[in-house]
Design a protein around this motif. Structure first.
Motif, mmCIF file in Angstrom:
data_model
loop_
_atom_site.group_PDB
_atom_site.id
_atom_site.type_symbol
_atom_site.label_atom_id
_atom_site.label_comp_id
_atom_site.label_asym_id
_atom_site.label_seq_id
_atom_site.Cartn_x
_atom_site.Cartn_y
_atom_site.Cartn_z
ATOM 1 N N PRO A 53 0.601 -0.926 -0.248
ATOM 2 C CA PRO A 53 -0.035 0.005 -0.091
ATOM 3 C C PRO A 53 0.549 1.136 0.154
ATOM 4 C CG PRO A 53 0.026 -0.870 2.420
ATOM 5 C CD PRO A 53 1.097 -1.416 1.151
ATOM 6 N N PHE A 54 -0.106 2.419 -0.323
ATOM 7 C CA PHE A 54 0.920 3.557 0.349
ATOM 8 C C PHE A 54 1.177 4.357 1.667
ATOM 9 C CE2 PHE A 54 -1.967 4.843 -3.505
ATOM 10 C CZ PHE A 54 -0.929 5.770 -3.600
ATOM 11 N N LEU A 55 1.891 5.041 1.798
ATOM 12 C CA LEU A 55 2.982 4.289 3.406
ATOM 13 C C LEU A 55 3.489 6.514 3.724
ATOM 14 C CD1 LEU A 55 4.653 1.766 4.353
ATOM 15 C CD2 LEU A 55 2.248 1.567 4.857
ATOM 16 N N PRO A 56 2.923 7.034 4.929
ATOM 17 C CA PRO A 56 3.239 8.189 5.414
ATOM 18 C C PRO A 56 4.361 7.690 6.267
ATOM 19 C CG PRO A 56 1.508 7.052 7.036
ATOM 20 C CD PRO A 56 1.228 5.990 5.584
ATOM 21 N N HIS A 57 5.087 9.129 5.797
ATOM 22 C CA HIS A 57 6.021 8.953 6.820
ATOM 23 C C HIS A 57 6.525 9.193 8.005
ATOM 24 C CE1 HIS A 57 7.162 10.618 2.950
ATOM 25 N NE2 HIS A 57 8.458 9.835 2.981
ATOM 26 N N ASN A 58 4.997 9.685 8.936
ATOM 27 C CA ASN A 58 4.914 9.424 10.177
ATOM 28 C C ASN A 58 6.169 9.915 10.676
ATOM 29 O OD1 ASN A 58 2.340 8.342 10.033
ATOM 30 N ND2 ASN A 58 3.793 6.835 9.773
ATOM 31 N N CYS A 59 7.140 10.812 10.328
ATOM 32 C CA CYS A 59 7.749 12.282 11.523
ATOM 33 C C CYS A 59 8.105 12.333 12.537
ATOM 34 C CB CYS A 59 8.400 13.177 11.216
ATOM 35 S SG CYS A 59 8.857 12.584 9.176
ATOM 36 N N ARG B 63 10.754 12.021 4.382
ATOM 37 C CA ARG B 63 9.797 13.258 3.453
ATOM 38 C C ARG B 63 10.255 14.776 3.858
ATOM 39 N NH1 ARG B 63 6.652 16.920 2.628
ATOM 40 N NH2 ARG B 63 5.338 17.920 3.141
ATOM 41 N N ARG B 64 11.377 14.906 4.421
ATOM 42 C CA ARG B 64 12.107 16.432 4.467
ATOM 43 C C ARG B 64 13.046 16.471 3.448
ATOM 44 N NH1 ARG B 64 10.847 15.729 10.496
ATOM 45 N NH2 ARG B 64 9.436 18.038 10.503
ATOM 46 N N LEU B 65 12.924 15.448 2.140
ATOM 47 C CA LEU B 65 13.589 15.804 1.488
ATOM 48 C C LEU B 65 12.749 17.051 0.338
ATOM 49 C CD1 LEU B 65 14.244 12.061 0.336
ATOM 50 C CD2 LEU B 65 15.800 13.480 0.353
ATOM 51 N N TYR B 66 11.815 17.462 1.074
ATOM 52 C CA TYR B 66 10.700 17.634 0.139
ATOM 53 C C TYR B 66 10.311 18.875 0.482
ATOM 54 C CZ TYR B 66 10.421 13.523 -2.006
ATOM 55 O OH TYR B 66 10.920 12.288 -2.903
ATOM 56 N N GLY B 67 11.022 20.001 0.164
ATOM 57 C CA GLY B 67 10.616 21.811 1.067
ATOM 58 C C GLY B 67 10.163 22.583 0.630
ATOM 59 N N ASP B 68 8.206 21.387 0.814
ATOM 60 C CA ASP B 68 6.961 22.121 0.553
ATOM 61 C C ASP B 68 7.131 23.440 1.036
ATOM 62 O OD1 ASP B 68 6.902 19.569 1.082
ATOM 63 O OD2 ASP B 68 5.098 20.237 2.177
ATOM 64 N N GLU C 172 -2.216 15.695 11.167
ATOM 65 C CA GLU C 172 -3.471 16.391 10.494
ATOM 66 C C GLU C 172 -2.617 16.061 8.890
ATOM 67 O OE1 GLU C 172 -5.450 14.956 14.388
ATOM 68 O OE2 GLU C 172 -4.092 16.628 13.509
ATOM 69 N N ASP C 173 -2.185 17.260 8.896
ATOM 70 C CA ASP C 173 -1.433 17.822 7.961
ATOM 71 C C ASP C 173 -0.928 16.897 7.285
ATOM 72 O OD1 ASP C 173 -2.839 20.412 8.875
ATOM 73 O OD2 ASP C 173 -1.516 21.366 9.477
ATOM 74 N N ASP C 174 0.030 16.703 8.377
ATOM 75 C CA ASP C 174 1.327 15.853 7.891
ATOM 76 C C ASP C 174 0.504 15.147 6.809
ATOM 77 O OD1 ASP C 174 3.343 17.321 8.377
ATOM 78 O OD2 ASP C 174 4.211 15.884 10.522
ATOM 79 N N MET C 175 -0.187 13.881 7.760
ATOM 80 C CA MET C 175 -1.106 12.467 6.974
ATOM 81 C C MET C 175 -1.452 12.441 5.511
ATOM 82 S SD MET C 175 -1.455 10.009 10.668
ATOM 83 C CE MET C 175 -1.492 8.163 8.935
ATOM 84 N N MET C 176 -2.467 13.619 5.929
ATOM 85 C CA MET C 176 -3.582 14.266 5.054
ATOM 86 C C MET C 176 -3.269 14.622 3.746
ATOM 87 S SD MET C 176 -6.820 13.010 5.989
ATOM 88 C CE MET C 176 -8.011 13.995 5.409
ATOM 89 N N THR C 177 -1.929 16.101 3.662
ATOM 90 C CA THR C 177 -1.585 16.084 2.446
ATOM 91 C C THR C 177 0.373 16.247 2.602
ATOM 92 O OG1 THR C 177 -0.903 18.083 4.190
ATOM 93 C CG2 THR C 177 -3.037 18.355 3.100
ATOM 94 N N GLY C 178 0.261 15.054 2.345
ATOM 95 C CA GLY C 178 2.024 14.814 2.741
ATOM 96 C C GLY C 178 2.520 14.362 0.997
ATOM 97 N N VAL C 179 3.981 13.149 1.608
ATOM 98 C CA VAL C 179 4.514 12.972 -0.224
ATOM 99 C C VAL C 179 3.873 11.196 0.993
ATOM 100 C CG1 VAL C 179 6.136 12.494 -1.066
ATOM 101 C CG2 VAL C 179 5.568 14.936 -0.199
ATOM 102 N N ASN D 250 -2.521 12.263 -9.504
ATOM 103 C CA ASN D 250 -2.608 13.212 -8.820
ATOM 104 C C ASN D 250 -2.204 13.067 -7.479
ATOM 105 O OD1 ASN D 250 -4.523 12.557 -7.634
ATOM 106 N ND2 ASN D 250 -6.320 13.599 -8.741
ATOM 107 N N VAL D 251 -1.968 11.932 -6.637
ATOM 108 C CA VAL D 251 -1.674 11.357 -5.700
ATOM 109 C C VAL D 251 0.048 12.304 -4.929
ATOM 110 C CG1 VAL D 251 -1.193 10.129 -3.496
ATOM 111 C CG2 VAL D 251 -3.409 10.502 -4.313
ATOM 112 N N THR D 252 0.868 12.896 -4.140
ATOM 113 C CA THR D 252 2.089 12.787 -4.390
ATOM 114 C C THR D 252 3.309 11.910 -3.074
ATOM 115 O OG1 THR D 252 2.000 14.524 -2.670
ATOM 116 C CG2 THR D 252 1.787 15.511 -4.319
ATOM 117 N N THR D 253 3.770 11.861 -4.727
ATOM 118 C CA THR D 253 4.862 10.590 -4.176
ATOM 119 C C THR D 253 6.399 10.903 -3.879
ATOM 120 O OG1 THR D 253 5.082 9.104 -6.554
ATOM 121 C CG2 THR D 253 3.603 8.498 -4.902
#
Length: 744
Positions: free
Chosen positions: A359-365, A420-425, A448-455, A513-516
């Motif tokens: 599956p997809f996985l978030p980074h969970n920093c 996750r912090r490779l990306y400087g958004d 919630e921001d991190d998990m909903m709008t992450g990479v 369009n999901v950012t990976t």
């Protein structure tokens, strides 16, 4: 064979040094990766220097204390401790006399100030040693001049220089003379047998500050007059901001202003050549500015926004179907092709073909995304946790139409990165907000921001097919189907490449369009599980020992002249045999079931054995034996921390990690819906490090990929059930249902 260099030439242009008349000390700047520009020069008057104008250097005081500045971002991988250890070893000082400080970004003099790929120590090894050895030789030369003897008659150890008569001088005693001497062209590096710092257990240099809550992380950073910002982003991938009503938000106590941001980034994305970290930012957003974080986040919740669907709102079922269509289709890019796999399959006695899914996985920093920015006419001051500071600084400069020389970026310690912090958004957001409001601002995301709008790690499917003829493995075909591609693509030259005459690796992806992007141990974190469980099943079909199958294939790679092959068959065989011995493979008491995996990635060879027991009808991972060949181990204590963390992370995500989408929106926004491994579920990790004198390789990532495969193979031994889909524990009742045979 040793990879150390006993004598090495060091150009003056690669070694900066200057005397400090005011402080009475010697300042030595160095280029970590042999990348110091020829025109780099030290400041003329360093009496005004606060030691922040270099990204990394040595400072020696008259009392003999040494300050070593560590240049690379620290995300818990330990480079802020281990890199200075390498310098201190060759400088020959007592570690207790060393003070370590985080360096700032300095793109003018140095390159690869990056945390990613487990490459910091590997790339810095030679230059860091040269730096310490050169500094020591300068001090020895200074002492020799004072004594009126040849430098070859002097030696240095533990910060003390001794001549042939037994006279001694401390480093601090000769620091001023050293500053006036020529930088030596040739220095001698230590042999590993003489190391006194490298190879010893050294505690994290930040540990006291971490456990006492001293400011270290991005969230800790504050300046006078700073405001806070919380950013409202699209609730689903495929949507863009149309309009918003900020009336209720502005009524929240502490809210200062509400602004629209993102237009500058969107404009930048329209250019032909764009920094790769910008590509994930796709919509305008709403930023709420407030006196504190709480007010900013409450104001964000009060925004009434209208979103427009601009591209399909994908759900997991749709994504799963698209990936399966890719596997069944013909639109593949061949990464490597040896021989003719189709002919091997046509002539085979047996063919094994299996499909694996993740599956997809978030980074969970642990520390959510955040960054500080203060944009003024004089400079752009950025402070915070980012794995790619140079890219972030360059993009912010382009974003705001400024010269990159205007950007001053300071790195803080990071509460987790994992890619996750490779990306400087989050850096761009902070900079754009500060530029708009003309104030220093800290942008802070919620969990919630991190998990909903992450990479995210992309969802991936692998299909592996192998042929058997006359009891021998004759062909191997690996296909990958990934959403947006699997970062760098498959590593087609890893095992079993080179071991088979007929071998092919193909990749395909569809654009979502999901950012990976990169997720800890990119491109191998799931592949290791797929390939290594496949090899176990292949061994069963061939009716051969699973360990012997791997060893025999590695034997065929020995002596290869194929320069594409990255792994070392002898080193891999060594970790395999060591893991078999140390884990008690095949000798465990009744009720303990074992699974084996061997894997090479990030330049490191690893073998792992998982021990599983059944409790109340459910599998429990009790222990993982991990054998690692990463060359010379700079800091064994730090190495153990990295190895154990990687194994537990690998076990946890393989067992429990699951993340998907419904109409473009993530199905989990916090830990009440996203399952992580718990402390009581973490297995014991028993580590064995292979001792040799080869140059060090990575440790932050290589032990994660094999863990899932080792557990899956142990689960098969315990239950008789094969697993082809992660996470393993998605359906707990499965393990109690003896009628089922496989998952997936």
């Amino acid at each position: 064979m040793s990879n150390t260099t006993p004598s090495i030439t060091f150009s003056r242009r690669n070694f900066l040094r200057t005397s400090s008349l005011a402080s009475g000390g010697l300042l030595i700047g160095f280029n970590l990766f042999n990348a110091c520009k020829p025109n780099a020069k030290p400041p003329v008057d360093i009496s005004k220097l606060d030691f922040k104008d270099f990204n990394a250097f040595i400072k020696i005081a008259k009392n003999g204390m040494v300050t070593i500045f560590s240049p690379n971002p620290e995300i818990g991988q330990g480079v802020k401790t281990s890199m200075p250890m390498i310098i201190a070893e060759e400088l020959d000082v007592l570690w207790e006399n060393v003070h370590v400080q985080q360096g700032i970004l300095d793109t003018e003099n140095y390159t690869r100030q990056v945390a990613g790929g487990s490459q910091s120590i590997r790339f810095g090894w030679d230059a860091l040693r040269q730096t310490g050895a050169t500094a020591k030789q300068m001090l020895v030369n200074a002492a020799a001049v004072r004594w009126g003897v040849d430098a070859t008659e002097c030696s240095a150890s533990k910060g003390v220089i001794t001549n042939g008569k037994g006279e001694t001088l401390g480093y601090g005693d000769v620091v001023e003379e050293a500053a006036g001497l020529e930088v030596p062209e040739n220095v001698t590096l230590k042999e590993p047998k003489d190391y006194t710092v490298i190879g010893t257990d050294v505690g994290n240099v930040d540990i006291e500050k971490i456990i006492t809550g001293k400011p270290l992380f991005g969230l800790d950073y504050k300046v006078e007059g700073m405001v806070y910002a919380s950013v409202l982003r699209p609730p689903a991938f495929g949507q863009e901001l149309e309009s918003f009503d900020d009336t209720a938000a502005k009524a929240v106590p502490g809210v200062i202003d509400v602004i629209r941001i993102g237009s500058k980034v969107n404009e930048l994305m329209g250019k032909d050549e764009v920094n790769w970290t910008v590509q994930m930012v796709k919509s305008e957003k709403v930023a709420v500015i407030a006196e504190n974080t709480w007010a900013a986040m409450q104001g964000k919740k009060a925004i009434k926004a209208k979103w427009t669907d601009v591209s399909p709102l994908e759900s997991s079922d749709f994504q799963d179907k698209k990936l399966m269509e890719l596997l069944d289709g013909k639109d593949f890019v061949t990464q490597r092709k040896d021989g003719d796999v189709n002919r091997a399959f046509a002539q085979a006695d047996k063919v094994l073909e299996l499909t694996y899914e993740s599956p997809f996985l978030p980074h969970n920093c642990m520390e959510p995304m955040n960054f500080f920015a203060n944009v003024t006419d004089e400079k752009i001051h950025l402070v915070g946790p980012v794995q790619t500071p140079a890219d972030a600084a360059a993009t912010v400069a382009e974003l705001l139409g400024r010269d990159v020389a205007d950007v001053h970026l300071e790195m803080t310690r990071m509460g987790g990165g994992f890619g996750r912090r490779l990306y400087g958004d989050f850096v761009y957001e902070a900079a754009e907000i500060s530029d708009a409001i003309k104030k220093p601002v800290k942008m802070v995301s919620s969990r919630e921001d991190d998990m909903m709008t992450g990479v995210y790690r992309p969802a991936i499917k692998y299909r592996i097919k192998a042929s058997i003829k006359d009891g021998e493995l004759t062909g191997y075909h690996l296909k990958e189907a990934a959403i947006n591609g699997n970062m760098y693509g498959l590593i087609a030259n890893f095992f079993p490449a080179g071991a088979l005459e007929n071998y092919q690796v193909d990749t395909a992806f569809y654009e979502s369009n999901v950012t990976t992007g990169a997720w800890r141990a990119p491109y191998t974190n799931f592949l290791a599980y797929a390939e290594q469980t496949f090899f176990d099943e292949l061994a069963e079909l061939m009716e051969v020992d699973k360990i012997k199958l791997r060893l025999d294939l590695l034997e065929k790679v020995k002596g290869t002249d194929d320069e594409r092959i990255q792994y070392d068959p002898e080193r891999m065989q060594n970790v395999i045999r060591t893991a078999v011995e140390k884990s008690g493979w095949g000798k465990q008491p009744e009720g303990t079931y074992q699974g084996f995996v061997s894997y090479y990635c990030h330049n490191t060879h690893v073998a792992e054995v998982a021990d599983v027991q059944m409790e109340n009808g459910m599998p429990v991972v009790k222990k993982v034996t991990c054998v690692v060949d990463c060359g010379i181990v700079v800091n064994p204590l730090g190495a153990l921390n990295q190895i154990e963390g990687g194994v537990i992370d690998g076990v946890g995500h393989a067992m429990y990690g699951n993340f998907g989408f419904e109409k473009g929106a993530p199905t989990a926004n916090n830990y009440d819906k996203y399952r992580l491994i718990r402390m009581m579920e973490a297995p014991e990790v028993v580590t064995h490090l292979i001792q040799n004198e080869l140059s060090p390789t990575g440790l932050g990532e290589p032990t994660l990929p094999p863990a899932g495969g080792a557990v899956a193979n142990a689960l098969k031994a315990a239950t008789g059930k094969r697993i082809y889909k992660q996470p393993f524990m998605e359906a707990p009742d499965f393990w109690k249902d003896t009628d089922k045979e496989i998952i997936g």
